[in-house]
Each structure stands twice: as structure tokens, then as C-alpha cells.
Design a protein around this motif. Sequence first.
Motif, PDB file in Angstrom:
ATOM      1  N   TYR A 266      48.284  41.896  32.488  1.00  9.14           N
ATOM      2  CA  TYR A 266      46.835  40.490  32.237  1.00  9.14           C
ATOM      3  C   TYR A 266      45.376  40.905  31.687  1.00  9.14           C
ATOM      4  N   VAL A 267      44.404  41.265  32.863  1.00  3.93           N
ATOM      5  CA  VAL A 267      43.494  40.883  32.802  1.00  3.93           C
ATOM      6  C   VAL A 267      42.883  42.720  33.342  1.00  3.93           C
ATOM      7  N   PRO A 268      41.749  42.865  32.154  1.00  3.56           N
ATOM      8  CA  PRO A 268      40.945  44.441  32.776  1.00  3.56           C
ATOM      9  C   PRO A 268      40.685  45.235  33.247  1.00  3.56           C
ATOM     10  N   LEU A 269      40.483  46.073  33.706  1.00  3.78           N
ATOM     11  CA  LEU A 269      39.815  47.252  34.607  1.00  3.78           C
ATOM     12  C   LEU A 269      38.772  46.331  35.054  1.00  3.78           C
ATOM     13  N   GLN A 270      37.745  45.666  34.321  1.00  6.34           N
ATOM     14  CA  GLN A 270      36.603  45.268  34.820  1.00  6.34           C
ATOM     15  C   GLN A 270      36.848  44.153  35.661  1.00  6.34           C
ATOM     16  N   TYR A 271      38.002  43.662  35.922  1.00 10.69           N
ATOM     17  CA  TYR A 271      38.055  42.039  35.813  1.00 10.69           C
ATOM     18  C   TYR A 271      39.214  41.845  37.178  1.00 10.69           C
ATOM     19  N   GLN A 272      39.604  42.668  37.966  1.00  6.93           N
ATOM     20  CA  GLN A 272      40.639  43.052  38.201  1.00  6.93           C
ATOM     21  C   GLN A 272      40.659  42.787  39.428  1.00  6.93           C
ATOM     22  N   VAL A 273      39.197  43.060  40.010  1.00  8.69           N
ATOM     23  CA  VAL A 273      38.677  42.920  41.698  1.00  8.69           C
ATOM     24  C   VAL A 273      38.200  41.422  41.395  1.00  8.69           C
ATOM     25  N   LEU A 274      37.874  41.026  40.922  1.00  7.00           N
ATOM     26  CA  LEU A 274      37.011  39.650  40.324  1.00  7.00           C
ATOM     27  C   LEU A 274      38.095  38.986  40.817  1.00  7.00           C
ATOM     28  N   LEU A 275      39.638  38.913  39.511  1.00  4.94           N
ATOM     29  CA  LEU A 275      41.382  37.547  39.613  1.00  4.94           C
ATOM     30  C   LEU A 275      41.565  38.483  41.427  1.00  4.94           C
ATOM     31  N   VAL A 276      41.643  39.263  41.541  1.00  2.70           N
ATOM     32  CA  VAL A 276      41.869  39.403  43.240  1.00  2.70           C
ATOM     33  C   VAL A 276      41.286  38.510  44.477  1.00  2.70           C
ATOM     34  N   GLN A 277      40.209  38.992  43.830  1.00  7.40           N
ATOM     35  CA  GLN A 277      39.432  38.494  44.937  1.00  7.40           C
ATOM     36  C   GLN A 277      39.495  36.599  44.594  1.00  7.40           C
ATOM     37  N   MET A 278      39.435  35.932  43.771  1.00  6.01           N
ATOM     38  CA  MET A 278      39.638  34.841  43.992  1.00  6.01           C
ATOM     39  C   MET A 278      40.887  34.376  44.461  1.00  6.01           C
ATOM     40  N   VAL A 279      42.244  34.791  44.236  1.00  8.82           N
ATOM     41  CA  VAL A 279      42.862  35.090  45.137  1.00  8.82           C
ATOM     42  C   VAL A 279      42.662  35.052  45.870  1.00  8.82           C
ATOM     43  N   ALA A 280      42.033  35.795  46.954  1.00  9.66           N
ATOM     44  CA  ALA A 280      41.702  36.704  48.192  1.00  9.66           C
ATOM     45  C   ALA A 280      40.994  35.433  48.814  1.00  9.66           C
ATOM     46  N   LEU A 281      40.451  34.689  48.419  1.00  9.63           N
ATOM     47  CA  LEU A 281      39.828  33.266  49.132  1.00  9.63           C
ATOM     48  C   LEU A 281      40.998  32.343  49.805  1.00  9.63           C
ATOM     49  N   PHE A 282      42.093  32.347  49.516  1.00  6.44           N
ATOM     50  CA  PHE A 282      43.526  31.771  50.518  1.00  6.44           C
ATOM     51  C   PHE A 282      43.898  32.523  51.851  1.00  6.44           C
ATOM     52  N   TRP A 283      43.571  34.348  50.847  1.00  7.18           N
ATOM     53  CA  TRP A 283      44.162  35.359  51.719  1.00  7.18           C
ATOM     54  C   TRP A 283      42.892  34.987  53.155  1.00  7.18           C
ATOM     55  N   ASN A 284      41.702  35.634  52.774  1.00  9.53           N
ATOM     56  CA  ASN A 284      40.687  35.759  53.407  1.00  9.53           C
ATOM     57  C   ASN A 284      40.628  34.932  54.278  1.00  9.53           C
ATOM     58  N   THR A 285      41.108  33.085  53.710  1.00 11.36           N
ATOM     59  CA  THR A 285      41.347  31.984  55.116  1.00 11.36           C
ATOM     60  C   THR A 285      42.291  32.563  55.795  1.00 11.36           C
ATOM     61  N   TYR A 286      42.621  32.868  55.774  1.00 14.86           N
ATOM     62  CA  TYR A 286      44.203  33.156  56.433  1.00 14.86           C
ATOM     63  C   TYR A 286      44.200  34.309  57.456  1.00 14.86           C
ATOM     64  N   LEU A 287      43.353  35.532  57.002  1.00 12.90           N
ATOM     65  CA  LEU A 287      43.461  36.671  57.907  1.00 12.90           C
ATOM     66  C   LEU A 287      41.664  36.252  58.598  1.00 12.90           C
ATOM     67  N   SER A 288      41.158  35.878  58.017  1.00 12.83           N
ATOM     68  CA  SER A 288      40.192  35.590  59.162  1.00 12.83           C
ATOM     69  C   SER A 288      40.872  34.148  60.580  1.00 12.83           C
ATOM     70  N   TRP A 289      41.730  33.125  59.819  1.00 11.60           N
ATOM     71  CA  TRP A 289      42.474  32.863  61.085  1.00 11.60           C
ATOM     72  C   TRP A 289      43.347  33.773  61.686  1.00 11.60           C
ATOM     73  N   LYS A 290      44.079  34.417  61.586  1.00 10.18           N
ATOM     74  CA  LYS A 290      44.706  34.996  61.995  1.00 10.18           C
ATOM     75  C   LYS A 290      43.862  36.013  63.140  1.00 10.18           C
ATOM     76  N   THR A 291      42.737  36.566  62.767  1.00  4.96           N
ATOM     77  CA  THR A 291      42.477  37.158  63.560  1.00  4.96           C
ATOM     78  C   THR A 291      41.587  36.826  64.301  1.00  4.96           C
ATOM     79  N   ASN A 292      41.042  35.430  64.161  1.00  3.47           N
ATOM     80  CA  ASN A 292      40.199  35.660  65.206  1.00  3.47           C
ATOM     81  C   ASN A 292      41.005  33.905  66.503  1.00  3.47           C
ATOM     82  N   ARG A 293      41.700  33.854  65.817  1.00  4.92           N
ATOM     83  CA  ARG A 293      43.047  32.536  66.808  1.00  4.92           C
ATOM     84  C   ARG A 293      42.793  33.494  68.624  1.00  4.92           C
TER      85      ARG A 293
END
Length: 188
Positions: free
Chosen positions: A156-183
Amino acid sequence: MQVFAMKARGLVQFYQKLLKRRPYLVQAIQTGTLMATGDIISQTVIERKSFKYIDYVRTLKFSSIGFIIGGPALRVWYGLLNHYIGSSGKMVAIKKVFVDQVIFAPTFLLLLLSAVGALQGKTWDNLKKDIDLNYLDVLKTNYYIWPWVQLLNFYYVPLQYQVLLVQMVALFWNTYLSWKTNRKTLLD
């Protein structure tokens, strides 16, 4: 309300212009910023630190991975997928998800875990132990989330906005990764 809509539209147009002129820079900045935000959420919500005790050096190190590696790598990767697999259609989206999850996800996660450990100043032996401890778990968690996100993204998402969409979802993913790698683990 109309003034807000006009300002929002102006902001979107400004973002689109910047994205067109400097796609790698914009992707790097938004990825680094969202990784920093994910780390701060991890520290305040999951680890229950008050803002007074946030480790901003940790946040800067985590976000630097997004600025230097994540944003540019995602932009290049999505461009390659578009070039070699195609830009639209159901089968194209499915092929992109397959290639993304078989090639990019395992490689990028290994790179990410290695970069986090290196920036934490871990020795080679501790870095290897951390990767042995976390890699398969992170990869498995990736497979619960990202194939579905990427299917929607590539279809659904045009190429130029694909990283933005992924990064909006990745906000939660990054929270998980930060916790996982710093615990704290048995390795510490």
C-alpha cells in the motif's frame, strides 16, 4: 480547526520536499530520532526510571545506530527491492516480504545487536555471548511482527514513505530492542 489543517498540510508538504531532495538524510534523522524515543520509552516505561535518571549517553548511542546504519540501510534496501522485484502488486509485495525476512531481517538484526554491544563497550567474548543469548529470541519476535507490517508496507505505501511507516511501527520495536539489549543479564 481549519488553521491546524493548513499547518499540518504545510508540514507534510515540507517533509515531502525534504524527502525528495535528501532522502537518505531524512531517513537517517527520522530513524535515529525514533530509536532515541524508543530507548527513552524503554528506560521510563519498562525500566521505570524517572526522567531525572535517564541515561542519555545510552540513548545517544542507541540512536546513533539509526542515524548511521538503520535509516540509510533501510532506504537502500527498499530501493533495491523496488528495483529488482518491482513496485506494485500482490505477488510483488509477497516476494518483497519473503526476501526482506529471509535476507535483510536476520542480517540487520545481527548487525544491530553487534553495534549495540560494541557501543556498550563489551568485549568480543561478551558480545558473542550476548548475541548467542539474544539473537534467536529477537529474530523470532521479529517474525511475529514484521512480515505483516511489511506486507502492508510493500503493498500500500509508496517507496518514499516506506521507511517512515516502518519507523512508526518500529517505535515499539525499538523500545523492545532497547530493553532487550540493555537489561542486566547473567553476563554482567
